[in-house]
Design an enzyme around this catalytic site. Structure first.
Site, PDB file in Angstrom:
ATOM      1  N   LYS A  80      -4.826  -3.639   5.335  1.00 37.57           N
ATOM      2  CA  LYS A  80      -3.641  -4.336   4.825  1.00 37.57           C
ATOM      3  C   LYS A  80      -3.228  -5.449   5.788  1.00 37.57           C
ATOM      4  O   LYS A  80      -3.259  -5.281   7.005  1.00 37.57           O
ATOM      5  CB  LYS A  80      -2.510  -3.324   4.654  1.00 37.57           C
ATOM      6  CG  LYS A  80      -1.222  -3.892   4.053  1.00 37.57           C
ATOM      7  CD  LYS A  80      -0.205  -2.779   3.901  1.00 37.57           C
ATOM      8  CE  LYS A  80       1.109  -3.260   3.314  1.00 37.57           C
ATOM      9  NZ  LYS A  80       2.081  -2.148   3.166  1.00 37.57           N
ATOM     10  N   SER A 155       4.087  -1.707  -1.087  1.00 35.61           N
ATOM     11  CA  SER A 155       3.603  -3.027  -0.711  1.00 35.61           C
ATOM     12  C   SER A 155       2.108  -3.061  -0.399  1.00 35.61           C
ATOM     13  O   SER A 155       1.549  -4.106  -0.106  1.00 35.61           O
ATOM     14  CB  SER A 155       4.383  -3.539   0.506  1.00 35.61           C
ATOM     15  OG  SER A 155       4.186  -2.657   1.621  1.00 35.61           O
ATOM     16  N   SER A 179       4.957   2.863   0.356  1.00 35.38           N
ATOM     17  CA  SER A 179       4.047   1.730   0.178  1.00 35.38           C
ATOM     18  C   SER A 179       2.576   2.095   0.117  1.00 35.38           C
ATOM     19  O   SER A 179       1.757   1.272  -0.293  1.00 35.38           O
ATOM     20  CB  SER A 179       4.257   0.697   1.295  1.00 35.38           C
ATOM     21  OG  SER A 179       5.466   0.007   1.103  1.00 35.38           O
TER      22      SER A 179
END
Length: 471
Positions: A80, A155, A179
């Site tokens: 990420k 996210s 997330s």
């Protein structure tokens, strides 16, 4: 999906060992998959093809000598874009970030690299990981691998999309309120938020101690393998919690005799009936495997939603983020980030302190709760994914079924448990602090009894394209 791309990590390793497959072949297949699908879903925002292929060739030479360097030697892994990877920039989904390549890996990434992982790219995130959908001023909208009209969640949506579509079998993500678990739920993959401090976050970690790093994978076994590498204590290192040597040990021991609390919905949360039904069926399967299941109202969470404790800490965190951005550049921030920062700037010390006290009280109450139970199971999310772009007002609050685990530091994992309405949903396993291995064991028992879950990639490129054409 290409057979190679659908393999579990242990299958890849077995093929390497028997010289039936090369890390170079696998890395090339992953890069081809990124080229094919990423333009449709926008899950990968940065690639180091040359570096990944060079690492794959080194891995191939080690396997040819019969001398792999670690548990993930030759396994492609994405990261990420909130986490530093040497040779790639860390952009945080933000126009205000620097485009210079990182000189060093984040601690967790360094552990993956030492294990032989092929770190090939960065995955999309909302700006600074601020919300539960994945869109940002820098990288735009990321779309659900099952239906491009919808969000994959956030996210860590880019990581979920990458894993779901075979753009690498594993991804390293972050979870500050759900997330990892929310996009895992909405994208049909496995995601785990470990106990706080289980995985090193480094100096760039979330100072509110809400966010931690964890694995996203297609199977529980793969997630357990990745967590083994991420959490392994280095020689001479000290840890606040006891670390098992291998999270792969015992996942097939089953759930017989475990005391499992089942909360269909905490007070104040309305779960979509079709999701509730999928979760109820999954819990029935766990009970059939021999667990002692007891339905509970989860009293410690009464009042959590109304307390605002997560929103208070989260907005103060983003106010601090905004102060680090030069005033002239703040107009480039996502409006949602600016709103969070403005709200955080208005919070006084007493209000923030009260939120921390409420957080402590909730942690104490949940610790006591687990005196009576080994595990807790709930839905991962109360509804399905929203359409893109944007985020509905009713989803702008802290995710009610996941964020409290961040407040308490408890480990939690989301495992796919059905396709209500044709879209994935998730069953969330939660345990007391340090019970990461037990969560993986229970999740694996359920996953095994459930059987193989369909892969989004089985829909094929045409199906994904057609869904997007209806936006």
């Amino acid at each position: 999906m290409n057979d190679v791309l659908g393999m579990q990590v242990h299958q890849l390793m077995d093929c390497y060992r028997r010289r039936k497959l090369s890390p170079v072949e696998v890395m090339c297949a992953v890069l081809d998959q990124v080229a094919r699908f990423n333009p449709l879903v926008n899950g990968v925002c940065g690639l180091d093809e040359d570096g990944a292929l060079a690492a794959a060739r080194e891995s191939e030479r080690r396997w040819m000598r019969g001398d792999p360097c670690g548990l993930l030697d030759g396994v492609p892994i994405s990261v990420k874009d909130l986490v530093a990877v040497r040779g790639l920039p860390t952009r945080h989904g933000s126009l205000t970030s620097l485009a210079a390549a990182e000189r060093e890996d984040a601690p967790a990434v360094a552990r993956l690299r030492r294990s032989g992982a092929l770190l090939f790219g960065k995955t999309t995130t909302s700006e600074f990981g601020n919300k539960i959908v994945t869109d940002s001023p820098l990288t735009g909208i990321t779309r659900n691998p099952w239906d491009r009209r919808l969000s994959p969640g956030g996210s860590s949506g880019g990581s979920a999309v990458a894993v779901a579509l075979g753009m690498g079998p594993l991804s390293l993500a972050t979870d500050g309120g759900g997330s990892i678990r929310v996009p895992s739920c909405w994208s049909g993959v496995v995601g785990m938020k470990p106990s706080f401090a289980r995985v090193p976050v480094g100096a760039a970690g979330n100072w509110t101690a809400l966010s931690t790093l964890g694995p996203m994978a297609r199977t529980v076994s793969d997630a357990a393998l990745m967590l083994t590498v991420l959490a392994r204590k280095q020689d001479g290192a000290q840890s606040a919690i006891e670390l098992p040597s291998d999270f792969r040990a015992g996942p097939d021991d089953g759930v017989a005799g475990l005391r499992v609390a089942y909360c269909p919905a905490p007070a104040g949360v309305r779960v979509d009936p079709v999701i509730a039904d999928s979760v109820r069926q999954a819990v029935g399967l766990i009970e059939a495997l021999g667990a002692q299941v007891e339905e509970t109202e989860l009293k410690p969470l009464e009042g959590y939603l109304g307390s605002g404790m997560h929103a208070i800490q989260w907005s103060v965190f983003f106010a601090q983020h905004a102060r680090q951005v030069h005033r002239s550049a703040r107009t480039q921030l996502d409006p949602d980030v600016r709103s969070l920062a403005e709200a955080g700037a208005r919070i006084d010390v007493a209000t923030f302190t009260d939120a921390l006290k409420a957080r402590h009280a909730l942690t104490v109450a949940m610790t006591a709760f687990f005196d009576d139970y080994d595990l807790l199971v709930t839905p991962t999310f109360h509804c399905g994914p929203p359409r893109v772009p944007g985020l509905p007002e009713d989803l702008r609050t802290a995710p009610p079924l996941t964020s409290w685990c961040n407040q308490t530091g408890l480990p939690a994992a989301s495992v796919p448990c059905g396709l209500p309405g044709g879209l994935p949903t998730g069953l969330q396993f939660i345990g007391p602090s340090g019970a990461d291995a037990l969560i993986l064991r229970a999740a694996r028992a359920y996953e095994s009894a459930r059987g193989a879950f369909p892969a989004a990639g089985q829909l094929g490129q045409d199906s994904i394209t057609d869904a997007g054409a209806r936006t």
